[in-house]
Design an enzyme around this catalytic site. Sequence first.
Site, PDB file in Angstrom:
ATOM      1  N   ARG A  23      -3.417 -17.423  11.563  1.00  0.00           N
ATOM      2  CA  ARG A  23      -2.935 -16.205  10.889  1.00  0.00           C
ATOM      3  C   ARG A  23      -2.291 -16.514   9.539  1.00  0.00           C
ATOM      4  NH1 ARG A  23       0.076 -13.653  15.698  1.00  0.00           N
ATOM      5  NH2 ARG A  23      -1.592 -12.986  17.097  1.00  0.00           N
ATOM      6  N   ARG A  27       0.580 -10.972   7.017  1.00  0.00           N
ATOM      7  CA  ARG A  27       1.711 -10.139   6.604  1.00  0.00           C
ATOM      8  C   ARG A  27       2.941 -10.894   6.115  1.00  0.00           C
ATOM      9  NH1 ARG A  27       2.274  -6.323  11.745  1.00  0.00           N
ATOM     10  NH2 ARG A  27       1.679  -8.285  12.760  1.00  0.00           N
ATOM     11  N   ARG A  36      -2.489  -4.716   0.896  1.00  0.00           N
ATOM     12  CA  ARG A  36      -2.615  -3.728   1.967  1.00  0.00           C
ATOM     13  C   ARG A  36      -2.065  -2.376   1.527  1.00  0.00           C
ATOM     14  NH1 ARG A  36      -1.911  -4.383   8.464  1.00  0.00           N
ATOM     15  NH2 ARG A  36      -2.185  -2.182   8.952  1.00  0.00           N
ATOM     16  N   ASP A  73     -10.895  -9.891  12.730  1.00  0.00           N
ATOM     17  CA  ASP A  73     -10.232  -9.659  14.012  1.00  0.00           C
ATOM     18  C   ASP A  73     -11.212  -9.931  15.144  1.00  0.00           C
ATOM     19  OD1 ASP A  73      -9.225  -7.617  16.349  1.00  0.00           O
ATOM     20  OD2 ASP A  73      -7.567  -8.289  15.094  1.00  0.00           O
ATOM     21  N   TYR A 147      -9.432  -6.743  26.488  1.00  0.00           N
ATOM     22  CA  TYR A 147      -9.253  -5.571  25.625  1.00  0.00           C
ATOM     23  C   TYR A 147     -10.305  -4.510  25.926  1.00  0.00           C
ATOM     24  CZ  TYR A 147      -5.915  -8.137  22.709  1.00  0.00           C
ATOM     25  OH  TYR A 147      -4.823  -8.819  22.249  1.00  0.00           O
TER      26      TYR A 147
END
Length: 341
Positions: A23, A27, A36, A73, A147
């Site tokens: 990652r 962010r 973003r 993702d 998921y």
Amino acid sequence: MPGLLLDTLNGKRGDRVPLWLMRQAGRYLPEYRALREEKGGFLAMAYDSEAACEITLQPIERFGFDGAILFSDILIVPHAMGQHLEFLAGEGPKLSPPLVEAELDGLAPDRSRYDPIYETVRLCRQRLGADTTMLGFAGSPWTVATYMVAGEGSRDQHEARAMAYRDPLKLDAILDRIVAETIEYLSGQIESGAEAVQLFDSWAGSLAPDEFERLVIAPNARIVAALRAKHPDTPVIGFPKGAGEKLPAYARETGVQAVGVDETIDPAWTARELPAGMPVQGNFDPLLLLAGSDRLEARARVILEAFADRPHVFNLGHGIDRRTPIEHVERLIAVVRAFEG
């Protein structure tokens, strides 16, 4: 010439330890947050090849990591398989209809959803220096299935684990389809310029040993065998988070060329128990990186020394926390770059 990271994944030890962070494009970076704000939601950026490439390259430009991991993702695969995918603020990803109450055959697949991801890989490989390895990835079948079955993430993967006992044929059919799609998807990434790929099994640790063998090792072994037949020179990194004492069996039986290790495993035990000469990746605690205490440098050196006798890619035990200060990342990089094993 291959970069240091790619050489290491191929079993060679260089004059320093290569470094990238799971990652690393995300962010915690102010440049990501600014983009973003301009571009909108996560999924829109993942499907915007120019934006996704820019995000992929941001940590390379800032830190000079040895590998660039594709910004995307793991749920792109179920989206291409026909489930509706959305990311809701404060709630995370949602897939519908959840397969606990719907049938796989009722979905309408659309493999064109992979195309912008392939374009992102192509753009990034064109713009990266030759010494930086382009990394692709996909979710492992068990984690993706959790998921798809529940329609969302959960703490204990209850719905998928219950289906494994209650209706194993249905879960097997879901896993079989995910295996086939993952082979297609990763092969497309490799053909677009990915020089190594990683299989993320974030929820591997939720399974009992016999279920781990059936639901984690066996599906991943099929993917790795297919990729090695089609792309024999492309290393596959397997990352079964939470595998614990089952990690050596995973390393031996899946056929992966390198294995990722989470922060809960003793690196000295890992170095002793994994197959001789197998490249290992990990296993610094993301929360120690977030905290940035005086233990940061010492723990990094413990990991580096534990893996000094085998090919080692320094990385985290899972993804970097979005609140991590930039200066903590810089401290970690300095320790790794200065290490002489």
